[in-house]
Design an enzyme around this catalytic site. Sequence first.
Site, PDB file in Angstrom:
ATOM      1  CB  SER A  18      36.054   9.834  25.240  1.00 35.24           C
ATOM      2  OG  SER A  18      35.353  10.451  26.159  1.00 35.24           O
ATOM      3  CE  LYS A  32      36.271   8.129  31.102  1.00 36.53           C
ATOM      4  NZ  LYS A  32      36.810   9.396  31.267  1.00 36.53           N
ATOM      5  CD1 TRP A  34      34.276  16.026  30.642  1.00 34.98           C
ATOM      6  CD2 TRP A  34      34.136  17.353  32.342  1.00 34.98           C
ATOM      7  NE1 TRP A  34      33.561  15.455  31.320  1.00 34.98           N
ATOM      8  CE2 TRP A  34      33.244  16.340  32.325  1.00 34.98           C
ATOM      9  CE3 TRP A  34      33.992  18.443  33.171  1.00 34.98           C
ATOM     10  CZ2 TRP A  34      32.319  16.249  33.549  1.00 34.98           C
ATOM     11  CZ3 TRP A  34      33.057  18.280  34.366  1.00 34.98           C
ATOM     12  CH2 TRP A  34      32.404  17.126  34.413  1.00 34.98           C
ATOM     13  CG  HIS A  73      36.045  15.089  24.113  1.00 33.94           C
ATOM     14  ND1 HIS A  73      36.922  14.158  24.846  1.00 33.94           N
ATOM     15  CD2 HIS A  73      35.128  13.916  24.008  1.00 33.94           C
ATOM     16  CE1 HIS A  73      36.377  13.186  25.235  1.00 33.94           C
ATOM     17  NE2 HIS A  73      35.369  13.074  24.755  1.00 33.94           N
TER      18      HIS A  73
END
Length: 431
Positions: free
Chosen positions: A270, A274, A361, A411
Amino acid sequence: MTIQRWLGPALCACWLLAVTSQTTSAQQRDVNYDEENVPDYSLPDPLVMADGSPVKEAQTWSAKRRPEILQMFAAEMYGKSPAPLDGMHAELTESDPRALDGKAHRKQVRIYFSADKGGPKMDLLVYLPATATGPTPVFLGLNFNGNHTVHADPQIHLSTSWIRNKGAAVVDHRATEASRGTSATRWAVDDILSRGYGLATIYYGDIDPDFDDGFQNGVHPLFYRDGQRQPAPDEWGSIAAWAWGLSRAVDYFETDDAIDQHRVAVMGHSRLGKTSLWAGATDPRFAIVISNDSGCGGAALSRRRFGEKVKRINTSFPHWFCDNFLKYNDNEAALPFDQHMLIALMAPRPVYIASAEEDRWADPRGEYLAGYHATPVYHLFGKKGLPDEQMPRVNQPVMNSIGYHIRTGKHDVTDFDWKCYLDFADLHFSR
Ligand code: GTR
């Protein structure tokens, strides 16, 4: 998408429900989850220089185009990071060659970012297979909730930092015994060790607490010039700081003979996915780069405006990127790059992008397409990326120099994800 998903997994206080239900409906009005509504877009070509000249060989890529792209991402999105300070140093604070019922050699190392022991520092937890006889390849990943949460092992030092902010509010929240092992499902420690790998992890808040404090704590102030009070518009935000911390862990690995510094796979989930991508882009010492469900600002193409968008992420998390990135709120077409070019910065090193089916998302298709559109750069090196514009079937990993899977579920980081990363590491590290 749940309320918790948006504000962070730890949110549960009842008083927040009233507030967040309004937020959620406001957010839903503004969120596209329909492929039909993805705008027409055209991606910048990674193989064309800013002056329009084509890039036809790996050498031109490495000498000219790659630095140009890296510089654009640094100045416009993540922010430029400084070199480490000379006084940085590490101390072994604990070691047990028979940890985890004899399965692991555990080490805990405190890394001070300057000569000043009272200044910012991070605690590194390392497990190596107890049976290892030579330098061991390791997975390195930041954790969300403190090193003591990745395993129930009672000997892991409780984190002394603040543990996770709650949404936008800043809460003084220290680690307690009760949270030991609470993130263990996300760290397949036994599988990692039994397959011959080590695991190294750091609490990300040690490097920079994850809230918008105007960069007054964490590592940023250590680097302010005289009179400077916060990073300039092209200087590092929190994601860049976390990535910088990962590089400082590699600095330590270079001093530890038990760790194979040439076989370090950086993995993150998540916001920390990144981060692992930016770490891999800025530091070629990461031999494999893995992003798990990294979404907007990670692997997902910004121009698709599917799920989380640039404006939303800059509004919810103003400290993650540098201030120049605000220029692209609702203005993605003006970006001089897109996230396929971030993936391309890893070439020719192996990179793995993972998505989850219910994690809309994070825009799974946008994550996949970033790998697909990075593929021409891998071709320059004679490497295979993601050859098919169509995504693979669910739970069917593709493993070339670019790896990808979309798994069933939400997720999260699961044992299935870890099995794929271990297979990917076997594939590339054994060559
Ligand atoms: C969400 C954020 C995502 C993702 C996620 C996480 O709230 O919108 O970009 O990074 O947090 O890190 O769990």
